[in-house]
Design an enzyme around this catalytic site. Structure first.
Site, PDB file in Angstrom:
ATOM      1  N   SER A   7       0.982  -1.010  -0.092  1.00 15.53           N
ATOM      2  CA  SER A   7       0.022  -0.209  -0.096  1.00 15.53           C
ATOM      3  C   SER A   7       0.798   1.158  -0.010  1.00 15.53           C
ATOM      4  O   SER A   7       1.869   1.107  -0.275  1.00 15.53           O
ATOM      5  CB  SER A   7      -0.926   0.112   1.238  1.00 15.53           C
ATOM      6  OG  SER A   7      -2.100   1.108   1.229  1.00 15.53           O
ATOM      7  N   ASN A   8       0.302   2.462   0.423  1.00 12.27           N
ATOM      8  CA  ASN A   8       1.089   3.600   0.313  1.00 12.27           C
ATOM      9  C   ASN A   8       0.604   4.460   1.438  1.00 12.27           C
ATOM     10  O   ASN A   8      -0.430   4.165   2.148  1.00 12.27           O
ATOM     11  CB  ASN A   8       1.002   4.351  -1.082  1.00 12.27           C
ATOM     12  CG  ASN A   8      -0.293   4.618  -1.444  1.00 12.27           C
ATOM     13  OD1 ASN A   8      -1.216   5.274  -0.872  1.00 12.27           O
ATOM     14  ND2 ASN A   8      -0.667   3.828  -2.412  1.00 12.27           N
ATOM     15  N   ARG A   9       1.279   5.805   1.592  1.00 20.91           N
ATOM     16  CA  ARG A   9       1.014   6.443   2.770  1.00 20.91           C
ATOM     17  C   ARG A   9      -0.254   7.573   2.615  1.00 20.91           C
ATOM     18  O   ARG A   9      -0.622   8.259   3.427  1.00 20.91           O
ATOM     19  CB  ARG A   9       2.054   7.311   3.080  1.00 20.91           C
ATOM     20  CG  ARG A   9       3.025   6.666   3.938  1.00 20.91           C
ATOM     21  CD  ARG A   9       4.413   7.036   3.810  1.00 20.91           C
ATOM     22  NE  ARG A   9       4.459   8.487   4.288  1.00 20.91           N
ATOM     23  CZ  ARG A   9       5.248   9.624   4.150  1.00 20.91           C
ATOM     24  NH1 ARG A   9       6.487   9.367   3.589  1.00 20.91           N
ATOM     25  NH2 ARG A   9       5.011  10.606   5.011  1.00 20.91           N
TER      26      ARG A   9
END
Ligand code: C5P
Length: 222
Positions: free
Chosen positions: A21-23
């Site tokens: 995933s990512n932030r």
């Protein structure tokens, strides 16, 4: 007008307990949804997992993977006047998803990844598109050049570019807006809620003009 907005990250599963995933916090997309509602428009908000409550009065669709987001967007895009794809969709997903937890080993492991489907590009390639298409570009370098490339490759009407180091997980952002006719507009650093209202005004102004070669006109519904 009817808005479709995507927000937040996607999660691409590796096994039952791990994902890529990512932030992305989803704050920008949720702020745009709230601004559009405040101006009296209808909103479908398609969101990846975030720690935010959906604004009241939206049609809210919760998704997790890029494939789920792809399906939800395509189910609702044609009933929308403005599609704003703000989500930070993961670029890659594992080829294989293990049904059991992958065990830790003493040596390294490698994992084969494939690109996810590009939702924005898939809408941009629709021949008889009648909605305004807005993409986002979070960059860390060569902001204008990279965003211009995205505008052309994904065939959208507007790209909203920002420096990922300023905007990611933050309550503030600064924006460079690129239009398909070559025009650009800068909005200096400000709270996302303020920026969202400015963006909605810009999208509406653009959506009421002729915006493609087929003379498709989007007019405000009363
Ligand atoms: O190529 P990049 O991920 O930087 O492009 C960002 C824009 O493309 C955003 O509007 C994002 O929502 C959209 N996108 C998408 N599907 C993907 C990757 C990005 O819709 N798989």
């Amino acid at each position: 007008m009817r808005f479709l907005i995507t927000a937040g990250p996607t999660r691409e599963p590796i096994d039952p307990v791990r994902y890529i995933s990512n932030r992305s916090s989803g704050k920008m997309g949720y702020a745009i949804a709230e601004a559009a509602l405040d101006f009296g428009h209808d909103v479908i908000l398609i969101s990846g997992p975030v720690n935010l409550s959906p604004p009241r009065n939206t049609k809210f669709i919760s998704v997790s993977t890029s494939d789920e987001m792809f399906e939800a967007v395509h189910r609702h895009a044609d009933e929308s006047d403005v599609c704003v794809l703000c989500a930070a969709v993961a670029d890659y997903k594992p080829v294989q998803v293990s049904t059991i937890k992958v065990k830790k080993r003493a040596d390294g492991i490698s994992m084969e990844l494939v690109p996810t489907r590009d939702i924005l590009q898939s809408l941009g390639r629709q021949r008889a598109r009648k909605f305004l298409l807005v993409g986002f570009a979070a960059e860390t370098d060569h902001l204008e050049a990279n965003a211009t490339k995205k505008l052309l490759e994904k065939n959208c009407d507007i790209i909203v570019a920002n420096d990922a180091r300023v905007g990611m997980e933050s309550d503030e952002n600064e924006l460079l807006i690129l239009f398909r006719d070559g025009e650009t507009k800068k909005i200096s650093r400000a709270p996302k809620k303020f920026l969202a209202r400015e963006l909605v005004k810009i999208f509406l102004k653009f959506a009421t003009k002729k915006f493609d070669k087929k003379d498709v006109m989007i007019t405000e519904r009363t």
